[in-house]
Design an enzyme around this catalytic site. Structure first.
Site, PDB file in Angstrom:
ATOM      1  CG  HIS A  42       0.786  -0.426 -11.826  1.00  0.00           C
ATOM      2  ND1 HIS A  42       0.542  -0.232 -10.469  1.00  0.00           N
ATOM      3  CD2 HIS A  42       1.191   0.770 -12.302  1.00  0.00           C
ATOM      4  CE1 HIS A  42       0.810   1.027 -10.159  1.00  0.00           C
ATOM      5  NE2 HIS A  42       1.210   1.653 -11.246  1.00  0.00           N
ATOM      6  CD  GLU A  95       5.682   5.283  -8.036  1.00  0.00           C
ATOM      7  OE1 GLU A  95       4.587   5.750  -7.621  1.00  0.00           O
ATOM      8  OE2 GLU A  95       5.989   5.297  -9.244  1.00  0.00           O
TER       9      GLU A  95
HETATM   10  O1  LIG Z   1       4.053   5.715 -11.321  1.00  0.00           O
HETATM   11  C1  LIG Z   1       3.101   6.423 -10.961  1.00  0.00           C
HETATM   12  N1  LIG Z   1       2.917   6.684  -9.644  1.00  0.00           N
HETATM   13  C2  LIG Z   1       1.883   7.448  -9.198  1.00  0.00           C
HETATM   14  N2  LIG Z   1       0.974   8.025 -10.023  1.00  0.00           N
HETATM   15  C3  LIG Z   1       1.120   7.808 -11.349  1.00  0.00           C
HETATM   16  C4  LIG Z   1       2.148   7.016 -11.865  1.00  0.00           C
HETATM   17  N3  LIG Z   1       2.006   6.957 -13.211  1.00  0.00           N
HETATM   18  C5  LIG Z   1       0.937   7.690 -13.518  1.00  0.00           C
HETATM   19  N4  LIG Z   1       0.389   8.220 -12.412  1.00  0.00           N
HETATM   20  C6  LIG Z   1      -0.788   9.089 -12.435  1.00  0.00           C
HETATM   21  O2  LIG Z   1      -0.333  10.367 -12.081  1.00  0.00           O
HETATM   22  C7  LIG Z   1      -1.518  11.134 -11.868  1.00  0.00           C
HETATM   23  C8  LIG Z   1      -1.228  12.139 -10.814  1.00  0.00           C
HETATM   24  O3  LIG Z   1      -2.299  13.040 -10.815  1.00  0.00           O
HETATM   25  C9  LIG Z   1      -2.609  10.152 -11.458  1.00  0.00           C
HETATM   26  O4  LIG Z   1      -3.604  10.165 -12.452  1.00  0.00           O
HETATM   27  C10 LIG Z   1      -1.889   8.804 -11.470  1.00  0.00           C
HETATM   28  O5  LIG Z   1      -2.760   7.784 -11.945  1.00  0.00           O
END
Ligand SMILES: O=c1[nH]cnc2c1ncn2[C@@H]1O[C@H](CO)[C@@H](O)[C@H]1O
Length: 340
Positions: free
Chosen positions: A17, A202
């Site tokens: 991840h 989350e």
């Molecule tokens: O921890 C996280 N949770 C959710 N999305 C995340 C996280 N880290 C990176 N992204 C990224 O945030 C963008 C939103 O458009 C997505 O590309 C997703 O992959």
């Protein structure tokens, strides 16, 4: 370095991840900012950038994340970013990584899908050759962009189908982005042989994880830490061995948890829930995968044997081939044996 720190540094690892743009190091962000001089709020100076990566809440994190996405303007930027991520993973002895990539966000900014996929594939070959890192892709839907993004992400996944593509995900905010609406896209992706690995639990409660399991056919859950609020859900995850991709420092820095000592990772593992430890967006959260292993060791009171088992769990939960898993598990065994 302490013994455990050096043990972790040398330990062959897998990461399940970790986000593409979220892995842009201060050096790469500075290089991309310099390429597009003056047209971005993202500071090139590392100290200013560290300040810029301080988040009021999750929504603010997404806003900052997307401002870094804006720096990736052409396929050369994509190639540079992806290759340098390979270098950093290799430096940490990560042998295998499933990188979450969001093609929609780059295609929407004018990079053609074919050029985007060629760039990540070039970088994947070069990273394997130069750093010994086996990169695979999870293409995720940026949830805040809704069904149009789902449509386009599925189209790119199925029509471009880069060699490294193995899974289909859903990222971005959970609040205001219900999971069930994405069922048709996950059904089609799974029917095409892609693994389902949406984020859930989350920043919202256990019901989002139930939705991801029921409606999106989730084989693993991104984060999933609020499962700890639902005994029945933890029992279900344990019984069906559905792994959570846990990212402790991410949860602290996006305020998903108030304090690392309150992080539910120990409760999840005590309930038999399969867990891997990951870094999510390491430079944005001021961490590395190595540091996440050290944090997990502290929270779970692990010695080197326990830390090696964390690495083994990540390999087992991965979508790597059976041979690929066996090779990496053997490397971990040989390393731990040599460390005595
Ligand atoms: O921890 C996280 N949770 C959710 N999305 C995340 C996280 N880290 C990176 N992204 C990224 O945030 C963008 C939103 O458009 C997505 O590309 C997703 O992959």
């Amino acid at each position: 370095m302490t013994d455990l720190t050096s043990f972790i540094a040398g330990l062959p690892k897998a990461e399940l991840h970790v986000h593409h743009v979220g892995s842009a190091s201060p050096r790469i962000v500075a290089e991309l900012a310099a390429r597009h001089e003056g047209s971005s709020p993202v500071p090139a100076d590392p100290e200013l950038l560290a300040k810029y990566f301080e988040f009021r809440d999750f929504a603010h994190f997404i806003e900052i994340y997307l401002s870094v996405v804006d720096l990736v303007r052409d396929d050369e930027d994509v190639r540079l970013l992806t290759y340098e991520i390979g270098r950093e993973l290799g430096r940490q002895n990560v042998r295998y990584a499933e990188l979450t990539v969001t093609p929609y966000s780059s295609v929407r900014r004018g990079i053609a899908a074919t050029a985007f996929c060629e760039a990540i594939e070039d970088a994947r070959s070069s990273a394997a050759r130069d750093f010994g890192v086996d990169l695979r892709w999870c293409f995720d839907i940026p949830g805040e962009a809704g069904l149009p993004a789902a449509e386009e992400t599925l189209r790119i996944s199925l029509e471009e189908r880069p060699d490294g593509l193995i899974s289909f995900g859903l990222g971005g905010p959970e609040i205001g982005v219900p999971r069930p609406q994405f069922k048709p896209y996950f059904d089609a992706a799974r029917a095409a042989g892609l693994h389902s690995v949406p984020h859930a639990g989350e920043t919202t409660g256990p019901e989002t994880i139930w939705d991801a399991l029921r409606d999106l056919g989730a084989e693993r859950i991104g984060h999933g830490i609020t499962a700890a609020q639902d005994e029945r859900l933890m029992a279900h995850l344990a019984e069906h061995q559905i792994p959570l991709e846990v990212c402790p420092t991410s949860n602290l820095r996006t305020r998903a948890v108030a304090d690392l000592d309150e992080h539910p990772i120990a409760r999840l593992i005590a309930a038999g829930v399969p867990v891997s430890v990951n870094s999510d967006d390491p430079p944005m959260f001021g961490t590395t995968l190595e540091q996440e292993y050290a944090t997990a060791a502290r929270l779970l009171n692990l010695d080197a044997t326990g830390v090696a088992d964390l690495a083994r769990a990540a390999v087992r939960h991965s979508f790597r081939s059976a041979d690929g898993k066996a090779t990496l598990l053997a490397e971990i065994d040989a390393y731990t044996k040599a460390q005595g």
